[in-house]
Design a protein around this motif. Structure first.
Motif, PDB file in Angstrom:
ATOM      1  N   UNK A  80       0.835  -1.206   0.000  1.00 55.83           N
ATOM      2  CA  UNK A  80       0.000   0.000   0.000  1.00 55.83           C
ATOM      3  C   UNK A  80       0.868   1.254   0.000  1.00 55.83           C
ATOM      4  N   UNK A  83       2.254   1.774  -3.446  1.00 46.69           N
ATOM      5  CA  UNK A  83       1.217   2.302  -4.343  1.00 46.69           C
ATOM      6  C   UNK A  83       1.002   3.792  -4.081  1.00 46.69           C
ATOM      7  N   UNK A  84       0.987   4.154  -2.789  1.00 44.61           N
ATOM      8  CA  UNK A  84       0.759   5.555  -2.431  1.00 44.61           C
ATOM      9  C   UNK A  84       1.920   6.420  -2.947  1.00 44.61           C
ATOM     10  N   UNK A  87       1.479   6.938  -6.541  1.00 42.74           N
ATOM     11  CA  UNK A  87       0.378   7.881  -6.758  1.00 42.74           C
ATOM     12  C   UNK A  87       0.843   9.315  -6.503  1.00 42.74           C
ATOM     13  N   UNK A 192      -6.125   8.409  -9.646  1.00 40.27           N
ATOM     14  CA  UNK A 192      -5.922   7.205  -8.834  1.00 40.27           C
ATOM     15  C   UNK A 192      -6.499   5.971  -9.501  1.00 40.27           C
ATOM     16  N   UNK A 193      -7.723   6.110 -10.001  1.00 40.46           N
ATOM     17  CA  UNK A 193      -8.377   4.960 -10.636  1.00 40.46           C
ATOM     18  C   UNK A 193      -7.582   4.448 -11.823  1.00 40.46           C
ATOM     19  N   UNK A 196      -4.184   2.923 -10.592  1.00 48.79           N
ATOM     20  CA  UNK A 196      -4.318   1.645  -9.893  1.00 48.79           C
ATOM     21  C   UNK A 196      -4.764   0.534 -10.834  1.00 48.79           C
ATOM     22  N   UNK A 200      -2.653  -3.006 -11.217  1.00 55.85           N
ATOM     23  CA  UNK A 200      -3.217  -4.317 -10.846  1.00 55.85           C
ATOM     24  C   UNK A 200      -2.832  -5.406 -11.838  1.00 55.85           C
TER      25      UNK A 200
END
Lengths: 200, 464
Positions: A80, A83-84, A87, A192-193, A196, A200
């Motif tokens: 996480x 990922x952050x 981002x 973000x969408x 991410x 994935x």
């Protein structure tokens, strides 16, 4: 004729037999009593050993689960955080790109389009304050004055806006935010969408 | 006219008034009830929601503290949307604050769906009757007040009683049948929780390996009270998503509902509403119902939402409006007793006022074990008799009791210290619990067991 020795021998045998019989009964009695106790104790200890065994197994399982769980939690946290980080980097890149964009011709077009849109809503207003970035102050001051000659306006600098402007109607306490910063902020969800879904 | 949702959103730069957690502003246009508001100040952004509208005036409830807020130097933006939270299966294992923002350092949840935290009312016709049970590993609950999937079963506790430990133990141990266990998760909503309690929950979930299947919404004691009103709604929205869109069986634990009701009272008083019983607003019943009725099962989905709201009764008073109104809505209750706790029994569940109204539909043959309903009935009856015998022994003395009454006293002790009492880490299977029930019940002579089928007595009663 029976001699005294023979009589003694016979009596001795009788007494010995009797005592042996009595002893045997006692021995049998003790054997059965203590034998049972030994069996019971043996069973009890076996039960206790089984219980301790299963408790230890439970304890081992618990410890095992704790270690696995901690590792999994740590793994998820790292994932996480990564990922952050990605981002945050992406948002920073977009801000940098937006800063560069303010030097382009397309930006000028966007600025003027946004200006028309927002002034349409504030056409009744007489006192207006603009906040723009340093670069834009001189670039657009004249244009704004020419476009809205009947309006009193002042222009201040706010470099946090990245680009674009905020305009405030001083009489009615209304503000319209047309800055690039607010556009980026409100687009974070979309950024973000997309990001991410690629990760994935 | 500008519409929200376009690129351009108006912001208002002056407030009329600030009153506790409420701000009042006038001259607003196109604002709707329950809409989320962003309040920009020099110290950062606060959030709130519209709670009242009159002509061009709007009253906004601010989620964060309003101290230091000025009527000038602010900019208020109406977002045009009610409070929504982003949901996907990735929320499992995450920790959020009371308004659904991540606080575990893992960033926002992206790529999922957005849902309004106020939820949609469940169509009564689409509801499915709750069946089958959730095993908690706690004998007193599993045997005597069995938790059924889709049920709402509150825990009535008191200050200082171990309801937090009980909640943590349920979260750690709760499971459904093995074939479906992969689709089981827990949503944990904490309202007004102390920091050390929050740490206790986090640590025990991490250590027991259940954090991966828990979603936590934490509103701490020093967080704003307004946030406390949103917390259970966020939690239930997450539960609805997981249950009805991801087909999972969800157990929602909400603690402490008393803190929630007190926050409601505080806000209601700030809004100058007419107070009802003990100062709580008159709509406390319907407000609680709007939370509790979000439990259940639907015909269109395989999932279920089971709720365990935990509330502390002020002064241990069960007639207080909070337990009283909760009891009207929910399907039974688990009552913790201070007397039993003082006898050093954990969990101190007083089984006599405790009840699970749906237990009859999810226990027995095909669900738990054939002897379960009879055994539970008999234990209730016998423990009730124990209370009578205890009262009698206080008058005439224990030595004067009849032999059968002495057996009841012996049963009472064994029931409390062997059956009820279990350690925080002890996870008893249903089989173990029922066997233990027979062990303590077998202290009584066979002739006293008049609520169990004779064939079952023959099979399970322990002679000698």
């Amino acid at each position: 004729m029976i001699t005294v020795e023979e009589k003694l021998k016979l009596f001795t045998k009788l007494v010995y037999d009797k005592i042996e019989k009595e002893n045997q009964t006692e021995i049998d009695k003790y054997n059965s009593e203590y034998g049972n106790i030994i069996d019971e104790k043996k069973k009890e200890f076996e039960k206790q050993a089984e219980k301790m065994d299963s408790e230890k197994m439970k304890e081992i399982d618990k410890k095992k689960n704790q270690i696995i769980s901690r590792a999994k939690v740590e793994e998820q946290k790292l994932l996480l955080q990564k990922k952050k980080e990605i981002f945050d980097e992406a948002v920073e890149e977009i801000k940098n790109y937006s800063k560069e964009f303010t030097n382009s011709e397309d930006y000028k077009e966007l600025f003027l389009k946004s200006l028309k849109e927002s002034m349409e809503d504030l056409k009744e207003s007489k006192n207006i304050s603009f906040y723009v970035i340093e670069n834009d102050r001189d670039k657009f001051k004249k244009t704004i004055a020419e476009m809205y000659p009947d309006t009193n306006f002042k222009i201040d600098v706010d470099d946090n806006l990245i680009g674009g402007f905020t305009v405030q109607d001083e009489d009615n306490n209304i503000k319209i935010d047309m800055s690039l910063m607010s556009k980026i902020e409100s687009s974070k969800e979309v950024i973000g969408e997309k990001l991410y879904s690629m990760l994935h | 006219m500008l519409m929200k949702g376009d690129n351009m959103i108006k912001e208002y730069t002056q407030l009329d008034k600030i009153e506790g957690p409420l701000i009042i502003l006038s001259g607003v246009e196109n604002v709707s009830y329950d809409e989320i508001v962003e309040i920009r100040t020099k110290s950062g952004v606060k959030h709130g929601k519209v709670v009242q509208l009159y002509k061009d005036k709007a009253i906004v409830q601010v989620f964060e503290p309003t101290s230091g807020l000025s009527v000038k130097d602010v900019s208020v933006k109406f977002t045009g949307n009610p409070l929504t939270i982003s949901l996907s299966k990735d929320i499992l294992g995450r920790v959020f604050n009371g308004i659904g923002e991540p606080i575990d350092g893992g960033g926002n949840v992206f790529g999922g769906v957005k849902r309004d935290v106020n939820g949609r009312p469940m169509n009564p016709v689409a509801r499915e009757y709750p069946r089958n049970f959730i095993q908690t590993g706690i004998s007193a609950i599993d045997c005597l007040t069995t938790l059924i999937r889709g049920q709402k079963l509150p825990v009535f506790s008191g200050n200082g009683l171990p309801h937090n430990e009980l909640a943590a133990q349920i979260v750690k141990q709760a499971k459904i049948s093995d074939e479906e266990n992969g689709e089981f998760a827990i949503v944990f909503a904490a309202m007004g929780l102390k920091h050390d309690d929050a740490q206790f929950f986090l640590k025990s979930f991490e250590e027991s390996g259940v954090l991966q299947r828990v979603v936590m919404f934490l509103n701490l004691a020093d967080d704003p009270v307004v946030e406390r009103i949103i917390t259970p709604r966020c939690a239930l929205t997450a539960a609805e998503y997981l249950a009805f869109e991801e087909n999972m069986h969800i157990l929602v634990i909400m603690t402490d509902m008393t803190s929630y009701c007190e926050a409601l009272r505080e806000i209601s008083s700030a809004k100058e509403e007419v107070p009802g019983r003990k100062g709580y607003p008159g709509y406390l019943y319907s407000d609680l119902a709007s939370l509790y009725e979000r439990a259940g099962m639907m015909k269109t989905s395989k999932g279920s939402i089971t709720q365990i709201p935990i509330l502390t009764m002020p002064n241990d008073d069960i007639t207080n409006p909070i337990p009283d109104l909760t009891g009207y809505i929910t399907e039974g209750q688990i009552v913790l007793s201070r007397d039993i706790y003082q006898r050093n029994v954990y969990p101190p569940i007083n089984i006599l006022p405790s009840l699970s109204r749906l237990a009859k539909d999810g226990i027995g043959e095909g669900y738990t074990r054939e002897d379960h309903p009879g055994l539970a009935n008999q234990i209730f009856a016998a423990y009730s008799k124990v209370q009578e015998v205890k009262a009698l022994s206080q008058v005439i003395g224990e030595d004067e009791l009849s032999d059968i009454d002495k057996k009841y006293l012996q049963f009472g002790k064994a029931f409390e210290y062997e059956f009820l009492n279990q350690s925080f880490d002890e996870n008893r299977s249903m089989e173990e619990t029922l066997d233990l029930g027979w062990k303590v019940l077998s202290i009584l002579p066979e002739s006293e067991l008049d609520r169990i089928d004779s064939k079952l007595i023959e099979k399970y009663y322990r002679r000698g």
